[in-house]
Design a protein around this motif. Structure first.
Motif, PDB file in Angstrom:
ATOM      1  N   THR A  49       0.831  -1.201   0.000  1.00 53.34           N
ATOM      2  CA  THR A  49       0.000   0.000   0.000  1.00 53.34           C
ATOM      3  C   THR A  49       0.865   1.251   0.000  1.00 53.34           C
ATOM      4  O   THR A  49       0.561   2.231  -0.688  1.00 53.34           O
ATOM      5  N   ILE A  50       1.950   1.226   0.772  1.00 59.67           N
ATOM      6  CA  ILE A  50       2.867   2.369   0.788  1.00 59.67           C
ATOM      7  C   ILE A  50       3.452   2.584  -0.598  1.00 59.67           C
ATOM      8  O   ILE A  50       3.601   3.732  -1.049  1.00 59.67           O
ATOM      9  N   TYR A  51       3.735   1.483  -1.294  1.00 62.90           N
ATOM     10  CA  TYR A  51       4.329   1.596  -2.629  1.00 62.90           C
ATOM     11  C   TYR A  51       3.359   2.178  -3.646  1.00 62.90           C
ATOM     12  O   TYR A  51       3.777   2.551  -4.746  1.00 62.90           O
ATOM     13  N   ARG A  52       2.077   2.249  -3.311  1.00 61.17           N
ATOM     14  CA  ARG A  52       1.141   2.938  -4.196  1.00 61.17           C
ATOM     15  C   ARG A  52       1.400   4.446  -4.187  1.00 61.17           C
ATOM     16  O   ARG A  52       1.019   5.154  -5.116  1.00 61.17           O
ATOM     17  N   HIS A  53       2.007   4.900  -3.112  1.00 62.40           N
ATOM     18  CA  HIS A  53       2.257   6.339  -2.950  1.00 62.40           C
ATOM     19  C   HIS A  53       3.731   6.704  -3.168  1.00 62.40           C
ATOM     20  O   HIS A  53       4.030   7.781  -3.677  1.00 62.40           O
ATOM     21  N   PHE A  54       4.634   5.827  -2.755  1.00 65.60           N
ATOM     22  CA  PHE A  54       6.071   6.093  -2.865  1.00 65.60           C
ATOM     23  C   PHE A  54       6.784   4.847  -3.391  1.00 65.60           C
ATOM     24  O   PHE A  54       6.486   3.727  -2.967  1.00 65.60           O
ATOM     25  N   ARG A  55       7.740   5.066  -4.267  1.00 64.77           N
ATOM     26  CA  ARG A  55       8.445   3.938  -4.866  1.00 64.77           C
ATOM     27  C   ARG A  55       9.473   3.307  -3.941  1.00 64.77           C
ATOM     28  O   ARG A  55       9.840   2.141  -4.124  1.00 64.77           O
ATOM     29  N   SER A  56       9.955   4.069  -2.965  1.00 62.87           N
ATOM     30  CA  SER A  56      11.027   3.562  -2.109  1.00 62.87           C
ATOM     31  C   SER A  56      11.124   4.392  -0.839  1.00 62.87           C
ATOM     32  O   SER A  56      10.490   5.450  -0.713  1.00 62.87           O
ATOM     33  N   LYS A  57      11.953   3.913   0.093  1.00 61.35           N
ATOM     34  CA  LYS A  57      12.221   4.690   1.301  1.00 61.35           C
ATOM     35  C   LYS A  57      12.872   6.022   0.947  1.00 61.35           C
ATOM     36  O   LYS A  57      12.580   7.052   1.578  1.00 61.35           O
ATOM     37  N   THR A  58      13.715   6.004  -0.048  1.00 62.67           N
ATOM     38  CA  THR A  58      14.367   7.241  -0.479  1.00 62.67           C
ATOM     39  C   THR A  58      13.340   8.278  -0.891  1.00 62.67           C
ATOM     40  O   THR A  58      13.455   9.469  -0.564  1.00 62.67           O
ATOM     41  N   ASP A  59      12.310   7.843  -1.618  1.00 59.37           N
ATOM     42  CA  ASP A  59      11.263   8.773  -2.034  1.00 59.37           C
ATOM     43  C   ASP A  59      10.500   9.325  -0.832  1.00 59.37           C
ATOM     44  O   ASP A  59      10.103  10.492  -0.826  1.00 59.37           O
TER      45      ASP A  59
END
Length: 211
Positions: A49-59
């Protein structure tokens, strides 16, 4: 990205909630030990679900820093919109930005460290922030020229000079070093702005100065 198959627990999840949770994780565990899985667990959702908003921790980390930059830009814009003399607005803007950095350093050191580190490795973020702040400085100086408070033949170049002169007071690394050394930079900020204002009042001719 589509949320067609998201879980009911994910309802209402947005970037603001994710970033707020990420900040809380950074404060608790530090940036090196904060990851997408832990952020998702704290939100009661899955890492996908987080990856729907951000591609990575860096983002995620970049977005936290960009949020801080937007906050500072909004702070600076208030001085552009003010009807006070341009000299007062220049001083107020620089002092406000310096104080905001100090507040973050003292009150939120883990996130401040993230801010400082990301700026060291993401020059494009620094470039965008610098350009935005220079435009705001130029707006104040241009208004000072229109009001006959300043005599400046190249507003953009003058804004760049002011920016370079005050960077030491608002750069995260310099603010941190001064804080650790127990230095109060505000008197220096006032002297620097006063010097620049005197130059612009007397007449600052910059047309022949190379970029």
């Amino acid at each position: 990205m589509s949320d067609d198959k998201k879980n009911p627990a994910d309802d209402g999840l947005n970037t603001t909630k994710i970033l707020d949770t990420a900040r809380a994780q950074i404060r608790r565990h530090g940036q090196s030990k904060t990851n997408i899985v832990d952020i998702a667990k704290a939100l009661g959702t899955s890492h996908t679900t987080i990856y729907r908003h951000f591609r990575s921790k860096t983002d995620v980390f970049d977005a936290i820093v960009v949020d801080a930059m937007k906050d500072e830009e909004a702070l600076a814009k208030a001085f552009v919109a003010s009807s006070a003399p341009a000299s007062e607005r220049l001083l107020g803007m620089v002092l406000a930005l310096h104080r905001r950095k100090r507040e973050r350093l003292e009150g939120d050191p883990e996130v401040y460290e993230l801010y400082r580190r990301v700026l060291e490795v993401r020059p494009e973020l620094v470039k965008n922030y610098t350009a935005a702040m220079t435009r705001l400085l130029a707006a104040i100086i241009e208004d000072g020229v229109k009001r006959r408070e300043f005599v400046v033949d190249d507003v953009d170049l003058a804004a760049g000079i002011v920016r370079d002169a005050v960077t030491v007071y608002v750069h995260p690394a310099h603010v941190e070093l001064a804080f650790k050394a127990g230095l109060d930079l505000e008197p220096s900020v006032r002297r620097m702005i006063e010097t620049l204002v005197i130059a612009m009042r007397r007449g600052l001719s910059l047309g022949n100065i190379p970029d």
